[in-house]
Design a protein around this motif. Structure first.
Motif, PDB file in Angstrom:
ATOM      1  N   LEU A   1       2.629  16.664 -27.117  1.00  0.00           N
ATOM      2  CA  LEU A   1       2.530  16.347 -25.695  1.00  0.00           C
ATOM      3  C   LEU A   1       1.316  15.491 -25.387  1.00  0.00           C
ATOM      4  CD1 LEU A   1       3.625  19.748 -24.133  1.00  0.00           C
ATOM      5  CD2 LEU A   1       4.737  17.531 -23.796  1.00  0.00           C
ATOM      6  N   ALA A   2       0.312  15.540 -26.246  1.00  0.00           N
ATOM      7  CA  ALA A   2      -0.917  14.778 -26.007  1.00  0.00           C
ATOM      8  C   ALA A   2      -0.803  13.332 -26.465  1.00  0.00           C
ATOM      9  CB  ALA A   2      -2.090  15.459 -26.713  1.00  0.00           C
ATOM     10  N   ARG A   3       0.379  12.951 -26.955  1.00  0.00           N
ATOM     11  CA  ARG A   3       0.554  11.600 -27.485  1.00  0.00           C
ATOM     12  C   ARG A   3       1.855  10.989 -26.967  1.00  0.00           C
ATOM     13  NH1 ARG A   3      -1.912  14.682 -31.391  1.00  0.00           N
ATOM     14  NH2 ARG A   3      -3.710  13.764 -32.456  1.00  0.00           N
ATOM     15  N   PRO A   4       2.104   9.694 -27.244  1.00  0.00           N
ATOM     16  CA  PRO A   4       3.360   9.096 -26.773  1.00  0.00           C
ATOM     17  C   PRO A   4       4.564   9.854 -27.348  1.00  0.00           C
ATOM     18  CG  PRO A   4       1.868   7.393 -27.552  1.00  0.00           C
ATOM     19  CD  PRO A   4       1.242   8.707 -27.918  1.00  0.00           C
ATOM     20  N   PRO A   5       5.674   9.894 -26.598  1.00  0.00           N
ATOM     21  CA  PRO A   5       6.838  10.680 -27.022  1.00  0.00           C
ATOM     22  C   PRO A   5       7.326  10.348 -28.428  1.00  0.00           C
ATOM     23  CG  PRO A   5       7.142   9.839 -24.789  1.00  0.00           C
ATOM     24  CD  PRO A   5       5.859   9.263 -25.285  1.00  0.00           C
ATOM     25  N   ALA A   6       7.205   9.086 -28.842  1.00  0.00           N
ATOM     26  CA  ALA A   6       7.766   8.706 -30.144  1.00  0.00           C
ATOM     27  C   ALA A   6       6.932   9.210 -31.320  1.00  0.00           C
ATOM     28  CB  ALA A   6       7.910   7.184 -30.239  1.00  0.00           C
ATOM     29  N   TRP A   7       5.735   9.682 -31.032  1.00  0.00           N
ATOM     30  CA  TRP A   7       4.845  10.091 -32.126  1.00  0.00           C
ATOM     31  C   TRP A   7       5.468  11.159 -33.005  1.00  0.00           C
ATOM     32  CZ3 TRP A   7       1.678  14.627 -33.028  1.00  0.00           C
ATOM     33  CH2 TRP A   7       0.684  14.446 -33.995  1.00  0.00           C
TER      34      TRP A   7
ATOM     35  N   GLN B   1      11.268  21.937 -28.259  1.00  0.00           N
ATOM     36  CA  GLN B   1      10.150  21.791 -27.336  1.00  0.00           C
ATOM     37  C   GLN B   1       9.023  21.024 -28.020  1.00  0.00           C
ATOM     38  OE1 GLN B   1       9.956  22.792 -24.074  1.00  0.00           O
ATOM     39  NE2 GLN B   1      12.140  23.097 -24.400  1.00  0.00           N
ATOM     40  N   GLN B   2       8.393  20.139 -27.263  1.00  0.00           N
ATOM     41  CA  GLN B   2       7.256  19.442 -27.837  1.00  0.00           C
ATOM     42  C   GLN B   2       6.070  20.386 -27.996  1.00  0.00           C
ATOM     43  OE1 GLN B   2       8.159  16.612 -24.774  1.00  0.00           O
ATOM     44  NE2 GLN B   2       7.295  14.977 -26.044  1.00  0.00           N
TER      45      GLN B   2
ATOM     46  N   GLY C   1      18.624  16.853 -33.648  1.00  0.00           N
ATOM     47  CA  GLY C   1      17.888  16.770 -32.386  1.00  0.00           C
ATOM     48  C   GLY C   1      16.943  15.604 -32.565  1.00  0.00           C
ATOM     49  N   ASN C   2      16.974  14.624 -31.652  1.00  0.00           N
ATOM     50  CA  ASN C   2      16.204  13.397 -31.846  1.00  0.00           C
ATOM     51  C   ASN C   2      16.096  12.689 -30.507  1.00  0.00           C
ATOM     52  OD1 ASN C   2      18.805  12.085 -31.519  1.00  0.00           O
ATOM     53  ND2 ASN C   2      19.216  12.798 -33.602  1.00  0.00           N
ATOM     54  N   TRP C   3      15.752  11.388 -30.552  1.00  0.00           N
ATOM     55  CA  TRP C   3      15.568  10.672 -29.283  1.00  0.00           C
ATOM     56  C   TRP C   3      16.816  10.704 -28.415  1.00  0.00           C
ATOM     57  CZ3 TRP C   3      14.112   8.814 -34.081  1.00  0.00           C
ATOM     58  CH2 TRP C   3      14.996   7.980 -34.763  1.00  0.00           C
ATOM     59  N   TYR C   4      17.993  10.780 -29.030  1.00  0.00           N
ATOM     60  CA  TYR C   4      19.202  10.800 -28.214  1.00  0.00           C
ATOM     61  C   TYR C   4      19.377  12.146 -27.497  1.00  0.00           C
ATOM     62  CZ  TYR C   4      20.404   6.427 -30.445  1.00  0.00           C
ATOM     63  OH  TYR C   4      20.393   5.132 -30.870  1.00  0.00           O
ATOM     64  N   SER C   5      19.081  13.237 -28.210  1.00  0.00           N
ATOM     65  CA  SER C   5      19.215  14.539 -27.543  1.00  0.00           C
ATOM     66  C   SER C   5      18.301  14.588 -26.321  1.00  0.00           C
ATOM     67  CB  SER C   5      18.853  15.686 -28.492  1.00  0.00           C
ATOM     68  OG  SER C   5      18.607  15.245 -29.784  1.00  0.00           O
ATOM     69  N   GLN C   6      17.089  14.048 -26.505  1.00  0.00           N
ATOM     70  CA  GLN C   6      16.123  14.119 -25.415  1.00  0.00           C
ATOM     71  C   GLN C   6      16.611  13.360 -24.175  1.00  0.00           C
ATOM     72  OE1 GLN C   6      12.444  13.430 -27.432  1.00  0.00           O
ATOM     73  NE2 GLN C   6      11.225  14.486 -25.891  1.00  0.00           N
ATOM     74  N   MET C   7      17.079  12.121 -24.392  1.00  0.00           N
ATOM     75  CA  MET C   7      17.496  11.350 -23.216  1.00  0.00           C
ATOM     76  C   MET C   7      18.763  11.930 -22.587  1.00  0.00           C
ATOM     77  SD  MET C   7      18.952   7.711 -24.794  1.00  0.00           S
ATOM     78  CE  MET C   7      17.786   7.451 -26.130  1.00  0.00           C
ATOM     79  N   LEU C   8      19.647  12.488 -23.418  1.00  0.00           N
ATOM     80  CA  LEU C   8      20.871  13.056 -22.863  1.00  0.00           C
ATOM     81  C   LEU C   8      20.591  14.311 -22.047  1.00  0.00           C
ATOM     82  CD1 LEU C   8      23.486  12.446 -25.656  1.00  0.00           C
ATOM     83  CD2 LEU C   8      23.733  11.914 -23.223  1.00  0.00           C
ATOM     84  N   GLN C   9      19.750  15.173 -22.587  1.00  0.00           N
ATOM     85  CA  GLN C   9      19.386  16.370 -21.831  1.00  0.00           C
ATOM     86  C   GLN C   9      18.831  15.983 -20.464  1.00  0.00           C
ATOM     87  OE1 GLN C   9      20.012  19.438 -22.469  1.00  0.00           O
ATOM     88  NE2 GLN C   9      20.738  19.223 -24.572  1.00  0.00           N
ATOM     89  N   GLY C  10      17.917  15.015 -20.487  1.00  0.00           N
ATOM     90  CA  GLY C  10      17.287  14.591 -19.238  1.00  0.00           C
ATOM     91  C   GLY C  10      18.296  14.076 -18.233  1.00  0.00           C
ATOM     92  N   ARG C  11      19.258  13.267 -18.708  1.00  0.00           N
ATOM     93  CA  ARG C  11      20.220  12.679 -17.787  1.00  0.00           C
ATOM     94  C   ARG C  11      21.246  13.706 -17.326  1.00  0.00           C
ATOM     95  NH1 ARG C  11      21.942  11.411 -14.077  1.00  0.00           N
ATOM     96  NH2 ARG C  11      23.152   9.601 -13.365  1.00  0.00           N
ATOM     97  N   VAL C  12      21.709  14.546 -18.260  1.00  0.00           N
ATOM     98  CA  VAL C  12      22.732  15.541 -17.919  1.00  0.00           C
ATOM     99  C   VAL C  12      22.200  16.517 -16.878  1.00  0.00           C
ATOM    100  CG1 VAL C  12      24.003  17.539 -18.822  1.00  0.00           C
ATOM    101  CG2 VAL C  12      24.047  15.374 -20.063  1.00  0.00           C
ATOM    102  N   HIS C  13      20.937  16.902 -17.034  1.00  0.00           N
ATOM    103  CA  HIS C  13      20.382  17.859 -16.093  1.00  0.00           C
ATOM    104  C   HIS C  13      19.732  17.189 -14.882  1.00  0.00           C
ATOM    105  CE1 HIS C  13      20.635  20.313 -19.899  1.00  0.00           C
ATOM    106  NE2 HIS C  13      21.421  20.934 -19.065  1.00  0.00           N
TER     107      HIS C  13
END
Lengths: 497, 497
Positions: free
Chosen positions: B83-89, B77-78, B106-118
């Motif tokens: 959360l107050a800054r760009p995601p890549a921060w 969880q961020q 857990g990294n940028w790939y986990s984040q995009m995959l979770q978002g797409r899978v769900h």
């Protein structure tokens, strides 16, 4: 991104006539060398605003060079054969072989822009098309191709005038299709999405060249020169060193006009106007930062400029109005040991503000394309790729709600000299002037060029540059404050929608 | 893409114990050299299927290496600050400095995959995230970073078994969160979108390594070896030659198992079954190609395989069923002069079928990662980038409705020898066997490796590879025809939805 192409570049007939014969000869020579070596193909992409001279320029290139070695290809409506295959097939079958030049008049960019401008799809799909174009060009460059991308530009006013004059001219009126006129209405969208496309696809291995299209002499010479220099650089490249294709150089200004030169350096404010306006703008800024809409945004202000242009003074006037808990000033000098152990953008990422906060960068990530470029602290490949890396960085800031304002404080050489001398006279200012400052003065022209390229390649809708006429410090300080306020208000206004 | 990671790789305890000490020592040495040179950081990305041993492997790496020089970072969880800054921060501030290793669990790939899978967003937004990841990694590599990406894989069956065993084990049951179980249900989506992500982001400068996670010995050794080889290659790289970062090598198989080795080469058909099935499948293919739904599709069949594996015979059986106006056979030999003057994919683009048509490629664009790689006709950088270029190419075909089927006809060495000798005996077959064929035999192991990498990196949902057991020609021919038919029927069935 289009700033440099709206300042009225022009070349008079005499200068033009004097230059063309040598240019033509050199182009022909390069063309024969290209054929001789038969080591790589040249792909020239022609895009831009309607009426900016795309067709005329292509015609001229065919006159100047040996047309037997150029294939001019237009891509309009897809044929039945093309529609039955993947969209890229039409481009693949038109690719020039090694040793030849293909001029793609209408290409993958025209197609994606038309689609987005006319609302056929949204940004996410445009971005997919952009990625497709990037991967295609990257592959072509890896395979050795030299890609030269021209965007012919006109300001909205220039375009309207141009279309009108063509319409009134019986010889040219056939050129004006209903679509052209319609484009006059959709100019804003075309430029807005065009900027997105250029920003994302201007890569070190295949950068865009934006050409102001008003003056035929200027645009012809500019295109001819860029073509020549790119060709020569690629021809001189050893066959072994073809990694990532042939890097096309950025073009030098060919008339005496530059963005910085186009500034009116006589602008000034008298003392009483200054006092009044300063207080007004400071109060406005304090109010905006306290506004509850600020919770959704952060603010980043970047200060760059000539030595002794008054960055420090301007920053103090910005800060004076504010609660110190709300802002932070980050002075950028030589990187620390810890910072040198990281990618160059790391030292800026660590200081970006949280929502609700304001960070002032006294010098910034633009060091890479300014001092590092001019002083040779990094390789051309490094600063060439920095433009798109910086655009990516700022796009991430913007996407997170950060308002990014960037100032170049410009003074002329005479004013700088006077300030340097004054600093040397006044004991408490003496620390401000060093050998470096005098040395930088010798590189004045290099900096003019670097600033021009920087603005052309990184002034974007999401994070525009503001050039500040700073011979008069009062004028500069008020302009800085006002620009910040306007940017914040614009961002707040957008929220409402 | 995951084929090689579902064949039951394993290393027995004895072999494992014998290898580990030397591996640990070499890893430690590389780690100290990394610190000594302090020339680049190492970023290890850990992704993949739940329960495939991600956590255990990271734990083990910390035991094997000097944990003081490794930062293991998890990104769940961020935080408020993030959360107050760009995601890549959050990633930027966690980047390891030069000389250190960061394990991003857990990294940028986990984040995009979770978002797409769900289902938080669709493919177009996933593609934007993919592009963002690509640009980030490209920049990091250009700045010198070594990026090593691991995908821990389990087949669906393996994952279910694994989760069940963990659940029953009181020592490990805390590891099973509801989310994990839910993932068992969403396994298909996870693998499908994972494949899209891997396909797009496996680039020459930062390729993915897919690790089968079932056997702890295997996955530990595999990860350790890849880490070591990548580190050593980067450490040996001259500082000057850091262009495009440090190319991580593809890993060699470390047990005796390979995709080709896992084939059951005894499969065969007797004559009467063959006759019957062949006629059935031929009729089915003829019918499918005449089906009006074929108007929306094209068909491409690629035939690769060992010398003397029977490509020609299989192709003839496919063609036999068809109207010659509907298909075309394109034999790929040495490129013509015209073809050599173009990017290597050009000669294939020119032959791709229009909708409604069928093209059979007898050898193909895979020559680049097979014969050109093995024979050294192109540089490692060239064939390494070819995997993603080929995936891009085939994705364009698939997007245009083209059904792409790819066959590797596999025979064993003994069968090949018998066929070679037979060919030398029979006058009308003698032309088929050349010095080259005998020479290729000497490189058998190189080809096994090249075929394995090829399938791992280019067998995708949109264009899967089919490995054909071809010791028995009858079996092979029927399997080829049946596979084509199934692929066409699957494509037609999708249309209806």
């Amino acid at each position: 991104m289009f700033e440099s192409a709206e300042i009225g570049h022009s070349i008079d007939k005499e200068a033009y006539d004097a230059e063309v014969p040598a240019l033509r000869e050199a182009l022909l020579e390069a063309q024969y060398e290209l054929k001789q070596q038969a080591r790589f193909p040249v792909i020239v992409l022609i895009n831009g605003i309607e009426g900016a001279g795309k067709g005329e320029t292509v015609k001229l290139l065919n006159e100047w060079m040996d047309p037997r070695m150029i294939d001019v290809l237009t891509f309009d409506q897809q044929t039945d054969e093309e529609l039955a295959r993947p969209p890229a097939w039409r481009y693949w079958r038109a690719l020039p072989p090694k040793g030849r030049m293909g001029v793609f008049f209408g290409n993958w960019y025209s197609q994606m822009l038309q689609g987005r401008v006319h609302g056929v799809f949204k940004d996410a799909v445009l971005d997919q098309a952009i990625t497709g174009a990037e991967r295609l060009e990257e592959m072509l460059c890896d395979e050795g191709a030299l890609i030269i991308k021209f965007w012919f530009h006109l300001s909205k006013k220039q375009m309207k005038a141009r279309l009108k004059s063509l319409k009134d001219d019986p010889l040219h009126s056939w050129k004006i299709s209903p679509l052209d006129w319609q484009q006059s209405e959709t100019y804003d969208r075309f430029v807005r999405f065009g900027e997105r496309v250029l920003r994302r696809t201007s890569r070190d291995y295949a950068p865009w060249h934006v050409i102001e299209g008003v003056d035929p002499n200027y645009r012809s010479l500019a295109v001819g020169r860029i073509l020549l220099e790119s060709l020569q650089a690629a021809l001189d490249n050893s066959p072994k060193g073809k990694h990532r294709g042939n890097v096309a150089p950025l073009g030098r200004s060919i008339d005496q006009r530059s963005l910085l030169g186009a500034l009116d350096m006589t602008l000034r404010l008298d003392k009483s106007d200054y006092q009044e306006q300063l207080v007004t703008e400071q109060a406005r800024l304090a109010g905006l930062l306290r506004d509850k809409r600020m919770r959704r945004h952060a603010l980043v202000a970047v200060f760059e400029g000539n030595d002794a242009a008054g960055k420090g003074g301007a920053i103090r006037r910005v800060a004076a109005a504010l609660d110190p808990r709300q802002y932070r000033i980050v002075p950028i000098a030589a990187p620390t040991e810890e910072e040198r152990a990281q990618p160059y953008l790391w030292r800026f990422w660590r200081h970006i503000p949280a929502r609700g906060k304001f960070t002032i960068f006294d010098r910034s990530w633009y060091g890479r394309v300014l001092v590092e470029r001019v002083e040779g602290f990094c390789s051309p490949a490094d600063w060439m790729r920095a433009y798109s890396e910086i655009n990516d960085f700022e796009e991430q800031l913007a996407n997170a709600g950060t308002v990014v304002v960037k100032f170049w404080l410009a003074i002329d050489q005479q004013t700088q000299l006077e300030r340097f001398e004054e600093r040397e006279q006044i004991p408490f200012k003496r620390y401000k002037i060093t050998e470096d400052d005098w040395r930088n003065r010798d590189k004045w022209d290099d900096y003019v060029q670097a600033v021009g390229d920087m603005v052309d390649r990184t002034s974007t809708e999401i994070a525009p540059w503001t050039l500040v006429e700073a011979n008069d410090k009062r004028w500069a300080r008020v302009k800085v404050l006002r620009t910040i306020n306007q940017a914040l208000e614009a961002a707040f206004a957008k929220d409402k929608k």
